[in-house]
Design an enzyme around this catalytic site. Structure first.
Site, mmCIF file in Angstrom:
data_model
loop_
_atom_site.group_PDB
_atom_site.id
_atom_site.type_symbol
_atom_site.label_atom_id
_atom_site.label_comp_id
_atom_site.label_asym_id
_atom_site.label_seq_id
_atom_site.Cartn_x
_atom_site.Cartn_y
_atom_site.Cartn_z
ATOM 1 N N THR A 155 30.246 35.914 41.543
ATOM 2 C CA THR A 155 29.909 37.503 41.613
ATOM 3 C C THR A 155 28.742 38.045 41.534
ATOM 4 N N GLY A 173 30.478 34.199 32.672
ATOM 5 C CA GLY A 173 30.743 34.573 31.281
ATOM 6 C C GLY A 173 30.416 33.134 30.415
ATOM 7 N N GLU A 175 39.321 36.743 38.839
ATOM 8 C CA GLU A 175 39.764 35.467 39.670
ATOM 9 C C GLU A 175 40.561 36.105 40.695
HETATM 10 C C1 LIG Z 1 45.448 26.918 30.248
HETATM 11 C C2 LIG Z 1 44.726 28.141 30.158
HETATM 12 C C3 LIG Z 1 45.537 29.164 30.917
HETATM 13 C C4 LIG Z 1 44.136 30.460 30.758
HETATM 14 C C5 LIG Z 1 44.296 31.310 32.181
HETATM 15 C C6 LIG Z 1 43.437 32.619 32.007
HETATM 16 C C7 LIG Z 1 42.095 32.237 31.657
HETATM 17 C C8 LIG Z 1 41.215 32.973 32.457
HETATM 18 C C9 LIG Z 1 39.773 32.723 31.646
HETATM 19 C C10 LIG Z 1 38.526 33.299 32.677
HETATM 20 C C11 LIG Z 1 38.394 34.642 32.540
HETATM 21 C C12 LIG Z 1 37.203 35.211 33.334
HETATM 22 C C13 LIG Z 1 36.612 34.340 34.455
HETATM 23 C C14 LIG Z 1 36.453 35.036 35.559
HETATM 24 C C15 LIG Z 1 35.922 34.514 36.648
HETATM 25 C C16 LIG Z 1 35.783 34.991 37.970
HETATM 26 O O1 LIG Z 1 36.469 36.258 38.127
HETATM 27 S S1 LIG Z 1 35.272 33.673 38.986
HETATM 28 C C17 LIG Z 1 35.034 34.924 40.580
HETATM 29 C C18 LIG Z 1 36.308 35.272 41.180
HETATM 30 N N1 LIG Z 1 36.122 35.680 42.302
HETATM 31 C C19 LIG Z 1 37.486 35.829 43.341
HETATM 32 O O2 LIG Z 1 38.298 35.352 43.182
HETATM 33 C C20 LIG Z 1 36.760 36.260 44.760
HETATM 34 C C21 LIG Z 1 37.879 36.776 45.493
HETATM 35 N N2 LIG Z 1 37.583 36.733 46.860
HETATM 36 C C22 LIG Z 1 38.255 35.416 47.585
HETATM 37 O O3 LIG Z 1 38.651 34.697 47.274
HETATM 38 C C23 LIG Z 1 37.839 35.696 49.020
HETATM 39 O O4 LIG Z 1 36.827 36.324 49.690
HETATM 40 C C24 LIG Z 1 39.139 36.087 49.993
HETATM 41 C C25 LIG Z 1 40.234 35.129 49.761
HETATM 42 C C26 LIG Z 1 39.574 37.585 49.453
HETATM 43 C C27 LIG Z 1 38.583 36.439 51.381
HETATM 44 O O5 LIG Z 1 38.146 34.947 51.568
HETATM 45 P P1 LIG Z 1 37.530 34.962 53.181
HETATM 46 O O6 LIG Z 1 36.523 33.970 53.167
HETATM 47 O O7 LIG Z 1 36.823 36.322 53.478
HETATM 48 O O8 LIG Z 1 38.717 34.807 53.861
HETATM 49 P P2 LIG Z 1 39.538 35.583 55.075
HETATM 50 O O9 LIG Z 1 38.753 35.859 56.278
HETATM 51 O O10 LIG Z 1 40.060 36.647 54.247
HETATM 52 O O11 LIG Z 1 40.479 34.364 55.425
HETATM 53 C C28 LIG Z 1 40.214 33.284 56.165
HETATM 54 C C29 LIG Z 1 41.201 32.329 56.127
HETATM 55 O O12 LIG Z 1 40.952 31.614 54.920
HETATM 56 C C30 LIG Z 1 42.101 31.440 54.333
HETATM 57 N N3 LIG Z 1 41.618 31.380 52.749
HETATM 58 C C31 LIG Z 1 41.193 32.452 52.084
HETATM 59 N N4 LIG Z 1 40.886 32.018 50.828
HETATM 60 C C32 LIG Z 1 41.590 30.644 50.653
HETATM 61 C C33 LIG Z 1 41.806 30.070 49.821
HETATM 62 N N5 LIG Z 1 41.440 29.818 48.290
HETATM 63 N N6 LIG Z 1 42.212 28.643 49.900
HETATM 64 C C34 LIG Z 1 42.819 28.364 51.217
HETATM 65 N N7 LIG Z 1 42.847 29.263 52.335
HETATM 66 C C35 LIG Z 1 42.185 30.278 51.959
HETATM 67 C C36 LIG Z 1 43.069 32.513 54.513
HETATM 68 O O13 LIG Z 1 44.168 32.533 54.126
HETATM 69 C C37 LIG Z 1 42.855 32.773 56.106
HETATM 70 O O14 LIG Z 1 43.547 31.869 56.459
HETATM 71 P P3 LIG Z 1 44.069 32.193 58.112
HETATM 72 O O15 LIG Z 1 45.046 31.028 58.539
HETATM 73 O O16 LIG Z 1 42.833 32.517 59.084
HETATM 74 O O17 LIG Z 1 44.885 33.696 57.850
HETATM 75 C C1 FAD Z 2 36.361 40.419 32.167
HETATM 76 C C2 FAD Z 2 35.642 39.697 33.690
HETATM 77 C C3 FAD Z 2 35.122 38.514 33.437
HETATM 78 C C4 FAD Z 2 34.574 38.132 34.678
HETATM 79 N N1 FAD Z 2 33.956 37.005 34.813
HETATM 80 C C5 FAD Z 2 33.520 36.467 35.871
HETATM 81 C C6 FAD Z 2 32.755 35.060 35.931
HETATM 82 O O1 FAD Z 2 32.867 34.307 34.907
HETATM 83 N N2 FAD Z 2 32.158 34.550 37.197
HETATM 84 C C7 FAD Z 2 32.071 35.478 37.996
HETATM 85 O O2 FAD Z 2 31.680 35.032 39.246
HETATM 86 N N3 FAD Z 2 32.825 36.559 38.232
HETATM 87 C C8 FAD Z 2 33.444 37.200 36.803
HETATM 88 N N4 FAD Z 2 34.107 38.450 37.158
HETATM 89 C C9 FAD Z 2 33.707 39.186 38.176
HETATM 90 C C10 FAD Z 2 35.276 39.376 39.080
HETATM 91 O O3 FAD Z 2 35.555 37.865 39.550
HETATM 92 C C11 FAD Z 2 35.282 40.529 39.872
HETATM 93 O O4 FAD Z 2 35.076 41.607 39.285
HETATM 94 C C12 FAD Z 2 36.372 40.430 40.574
HETATM 95 O O5 FAD Z 2 36.535 39.388 41.712
HETATM 96 C C13 FAD Z 2 36.638 41.663 41.544
HETATM 97 O O6 FAD Z 2 35.439 42.036 42.479
HETATM 98 P P1 FAD Z 2 34.604 43.364 42.396
HETATM 99 O O7 FAD Z 2 34.347 43.621 41.080
HETATM 100 O O8 FAD Z 2 33.704 43.385 43.318
HETATM 101 O O9 FAD Z 2 35.883 44.491 42.774
HETATM 102 P P2 FAD Z 2 36.135 44.976 44.375
HETATM 103 O O10 FAD Z 2 36.388 44.054 45.246
HETATM 104 O O11 FAD Z 2 34.578 46.002 44.455
HETATM 105 O O12 FAD Z 2 37.105 46.163 43.724
HETATM 106 C C14 FAD Z 2 36.958 47.583 43.927
HETATM 107 C C15 FAD Z 2 38.168 48.112 44.683
HETATM 108 O O13 FAD Z 2 37.930 47.781 46.066
HETATM 109 C C16 FAD Z 2 39.233 47.361 46.493
HETATM 110 N N5 FAD Z 2 39.222 46.324 47.592
HETATM 111 C C17 FAD Z 2 38.045 45.539 47.709
HETATM 112 N N6 FAD Z 2 38.194 44.906 48.836
HETATM 113 C C18 FAD Z 2 39.219 45.192 49.451
HETATM 114 C C19 FAD Z 2 40.156 45.050 50.906
HETATM 115 N N7 FAD Z 2 39.694 43.830 51.514
HETATM 116 N N8 FAD Z 2 41.354 45.787 50.919
HETATM 117 C C20 FAD Z 2 41.796 46.665 50.096
HETATM 118 N N9 FAD Z 2 40.950 46.758 48.966
HETATM 119 C C21 FAD Z 2 39.878 46.180 48.821
HETATM 120 C C22 FAD Z 2 39.913 46.654 45.362
HETATM 121 O O14 FAD Z 2 41.392 46.383 45.339
HETATM 122 C C23 FAD Z 2 39.433 47.335 44.259
HETATM 123 O O15 FAD Z 2 40.320 48.567 44.192
HETATM 124 C C24 FAD Z 2 34.547 38.822 35.955
HETATM 125 C C25 FAD Z 2 35.248 40.035 35.836
HETATM 126 C C26 FAD Z 2 35.816 40.756 34.661
HETATM 127 C C27 FAD Z 2 36.218 42.036 34.629
#
Ligand SMILES: CCCCCCCCCC/C=C\C/C=C/C(=O)SCCNC(=O)CCNC(=O)[C@H](O)C(C)(C)COP(=O)(O)OP(=O)(O)OC[C@H]1O[C@@H](n2cnc3c(N)ncnc32)[C@H](O)[C@@H]1OP(=O)(O)O
Ligand code: FAD
Length: 633
Positions: free
Chosen positions: A122, A161, A397
């Site tokens: 991110t 994190g 996530e």
């Molecule tokens: C035992 C322990 C248990 C504990 C569990 C809980 C513990 C949690 C601890 C961690 C806490 C905090 C850490 C947090 C970390 C983070 O947040 S890391 C960052 C996370 N960020 C995200 O998740 C980003 C979200 N965004 C995306 O994934 C992509 O941008 C999104 C999918 C939204 C869009 O991707 P694009 O590349 O733009 O794709 P799009 O144009 O929409 O679609 C094209 C095509 O690709 C397919 N697609 C997309 N993603 C995937 C995928 N992951 N795998 C397979 N295919 C994928 C999509 O379906 C489309 O397919 P199509 O056939 O063309 O329709």
């Molecule tokens: C506690 C915590 C721990 C984290 N840890 C990590 C980490 O370790 N590593 C890391 O890489 N990231 C981490 N993150 C970041 C996290 O992955 C992002 O905050 C998350 O992916 C959401 O993205 P954003 O913050 O840009 O929100 P945005 O995408 O800007 O969301 C803001 C609003 O926009 C809307 N929106 C965005 N896109 C669309 C769309 N296409 N259509 C409709 N609505 C849309 C959403 O629904 C939401 O209401 C952490 C976040 C938190 C809160």
């Protein structure tokens, strides 16, 4: 033991231990979980519960005991840290899995045993839209290095994190090396020797305080070519680029953690139900019949209506979590062998269930807290802390709305395939019937057919209808001359609704399938009651959908509520036993209200007396501030 709790545990109609075994995946798993809990943690003289100093101890102990299975690591960590998150969470659930799945064999052997790291994807300007990430990685063939750079303020890595201020092994996602591909880098920056790096903490957060979320700004920092994770994509020494089988393989870690989060939502909800239901069994308040003793608040129908559907949901999500991880392991195994055919389905399922379960659990935690009255607002209940730690799971996530829209993308694609005459398989196979289903209200009696299989069918029809309505909305927008993207955006409310209904159907189906596998008659009976309660409660919440789908008539609506009330009364005698089966240890639950012995009030008084504010009869602030002021008055 509190007499109320004691009485609640008499006359059990089912074998609690057998239900605990089902939740663990077998008696052996229960025994192993308890061995880790009782022997390796609680009876370990080095165990210093939950204090920061115990983090290094925990890492060394995991290595000493040879615990490497992710589930066993989590069992061990949850005993150490209770319901809170801890600084190494990201290392175990994201950094290591990324190395396991994205390193080639040479990189794996070089890095995996040695380092602790974070996952820096991110940026300040982008978390959701990965194709918008701005960090650049430019290959320099002359030095065989990548030059990592943060070109703008919005490209600063934000949130990683557990970033260690001294050493920064972290997994990077950087902008495309070629038209539409991302790549992962391991960057071993050793501070402060490495120039061009600006790091820090992003500042106070809503909670999640055990995890230091940081920022990272790179100014033309060089890392060796070999630090690019090269299992799926490579940059050769001459700078040529070998593309991966799919650009989405880079997203693999997010699919893994989303799959884990489904079961985790069930665990967290089961913790809160344990606390709220045990407390509701010992709390007496008001009166039902004038002049009689104050009843247990668990005997109020409204209290049962708050808690028992959540209890059923906790079981539903725990079973959905088992299904999700099994499906993830099966399909990621195929992907490892080069078969990507089910990757879209795995993405759609994990994205949708992650959003569906965390949204529901997030709301459920607050219902449990408020059902405990004032004591629920006390940190002694553990419920405020559980909420603060869990609620970001709706954002991280994969932000939930965005995840639901990813599932909707798969549903719309599947629907179009059915329209084109294709036969679907897997989780969306129910769409094959969408054109042949009699959607008109069926001539049914005013009595509701409570058969679980019938209820699953009704949820299937509801989901199919909402998928069709969303598709029709897109078609109508297109017919009005809107481009494809605007037609999609103008239908996203319907699309999220369709995904939600699809996930709801999937979870109920998994619950029914799990109940069908239970052989013990007593356990089967109580689980069947909970599955019915889960289905009927959902039907009560979304009555309009079922009426619109033609599977419920106006005459049947009153029987939904009547049936719900009957099921609440049926669950009541087993409620405490059902939370006992979750087998949450007092030490891990860390809740005065959720104690196994039910001795809430004595423990609450001791907890309050131990507060730092009660260390002295008169707080030092009196002598420091008030007394001098009094002297001047
Ligand atoms: C035992 C322990 C248990 C504990 C569990 C809980 C513990 C949690 C601890 C961690 C806490 C905090 C850490 C947090 C970390 C983070 O947040 S890391 C960052 C996370 N960020 C995200 O998740 C980003 C979200 N965004 C995306 O994934 C992509 O941008 C999104 C999918 C939204 C869009 O991707 P694009 O590349 O733009 O794709 P799009 O144009 O929409 O679609 C094209 C095509 O690709 C397919 N697609 C997309 N993603 C995937 C995928 N992951 N795998 C397979 N295919 C994928 C999509 O379906 C489309 O397919 P199509 O056939 O063309 O329709
Ligand atoms: C506690 C915590 C721990 C984290 N840890 C990590 C980490 O370790 N590593 C890391 O890489 N990231 C981490 N993150 C970041 C996290 O992955 C992002 O905050 C998350 O992916 C959401 O993205 P954003 O913050 O840009 O929100 P945005 O995408 O800007 O969301 C803001 C609003 O926009 C809307 N929106 C965005 N896109 C669309 C769309 N296409 N259509 C409709 N609505 C849309 C959403 O629904 C939401 O209401 C952490 C976040 C938190 C809160």
């Amino acid at each position: 033991m509190n007499p109320d709790i004691l009485r609640e545990r008499q006359n059990a109609t089912f074998d609690i231990e057998k239900l605990t075994n089902i939740l663990d995946g077998g008696a052996e798993r229960t025994n192993r979980r308890r061995e880790i809990r009782e022997v390796l943690v609680l009876n370990d003289p080095d165990f210093d519960y939950g204090t920061p100093t115990s983090l290094p101890t925990m890492i060394l102990k995991l290595r000493e005991y040879g615990i490497s299975d992710p589930v066993e690591i989590n069992w061990y960590k949850s005993m150490y840290w209770g319901t809170g998150r801890e600084a190494l969470g990201l290392h175990y659930v994201m950094f290591l899995p990324t190395l396991y799945t994205q390193c080639d064999s040479e990189q794996f052997n070089k890095w995996v045993p040695l380092i602790i790291g974070t996952y820096a994807q991110t940026e300040m300007g982008h978390g959701t839209h990965l194709r918008g990430l701005e960090t650049t990685a430019t290959f320099d063939p002359a030095t065989q290095e990548f030059v990592m750079h943060s070109p703008t303020v919005t490209s600063i890595k934000w949130w990683p994190g557990g970033r260690n201020p001294l050493f920064l092994p972290l997994i990077f996602l950087s902008i495309p090396l070629s038209a539409s591909l991302f790549d992962l880098f391991l960057s071993g920056f050793a501070l402060p020797t490495c120039s061009g790096i600006v790091i820090g903490d992003i500042g106070p957060k809503f909670g999640f305080d055990a995890v230091d979320n940081g920022y990272l700004k790179l100014e033309h920092v060089r890392i060796p070519r070999e630090n690019m994770l090269m299992k799926y994509a490579q940059v050769k020494p001459d700078g040529s680029y070998v593309k991966p089988l799919s650009s989405k393989l880079t997203y693999g870690t997010m699919v893994f953690i989303r799959s884990l989060i489904v079961g985790n939502a069930g665990i967290v909800l089961s913790q809160c139900c344990t606390i709220a239901i045990r407390y509701s069994a010992v709390r007496h308040q008001s009166e039902i019949r004038a002049g009689e003793a104050e009843p247990q608040i668990l005997d109020y129908q409204t209290q049962q209506h708050k808690l028992f559907p959540l209890l059923a949901t906790a079981y539903a999500f725990l079973f959905a979590g088992q299904y999700m991880i099994d499906t993830y392991n099966r399909i990621s195994g195929d992907i490892n062998q080069g078969d990507l055919s089910e990757m879209p389905e795995l993405h759609a399922l994990s994205a949708g269930l992650k959003a569906f379960t965390t949204w529901t659990a997030n709301t459920g935690i607050e219902v449990c807290r408020m059902s405990c009255g004032g004591h629920g607002y006390s940190r002694s209940s553990a419920l405020p802390d559980i909420y603060v730690e869990f609620t970001p799971s709706c954002t991280y996530e994969g932000e939930n709305t965005v995840m639901m829209l990813q599932t909707a993308r798969f549903l719309m694609k599947s629907y179009r395939q059915v329209q084109a005459g294709q036969q679907l398989s897997g989780a969306v196979s129910y769409l094959n019937k969408v054109h042949h289903r009699v959607m008109a209200p069926q001539a049914v009696s005013s009595q509701l057919d409570l058969n679980l299989n019938t209820l699953v069918d009704l949820y299937e029809i509801r989901a199919a209808m909402l998928v069709e309505l969303a598709a029709q909305s897109i078609q109508q927008e297109s017919a009005r001359g809107k481009c494809q993207e605007d037609s999609w955006n103008n239908s996203t409310i319907d699309l999220v609704r369709a995904s939600d209904a699809h996930c709801h159907y999937m979870v109920l189906k998994m619950f029914r399938d799990k109940v069908d596998q239970i052989e013990d008659p007593g356990v089967h009976s109580v689980m069947s009651t909970l599955a019915h309660l889960y289905a009927i409660h959902g039907m009560g919440n979304f009555t309009g959908d079922f009426l619109q789908a033609g599977v419920l008539t106006g005459a049947q609506v009153p029987s939904v509520s009547k049936c719900l009330k009957g099921l609440l009364a049926e669950v009541r005698p087993s409620a405490v036993l059902l939370v006992d089966a979750f087998d949450h240890h007092d030490k891990m639950l860390n809740s005065v209200l959720g104690r196994h012995d039910g001795n809430v009030y004595e423990a609450m008084f001791e907890w309050a007396r131990s507060s730092p504010l009660n260390r002295t009869e008169v707080h030092e602030s009196f002598h420091k501030h008030l007394k001098p002021l009094q002297a001047k008055l």
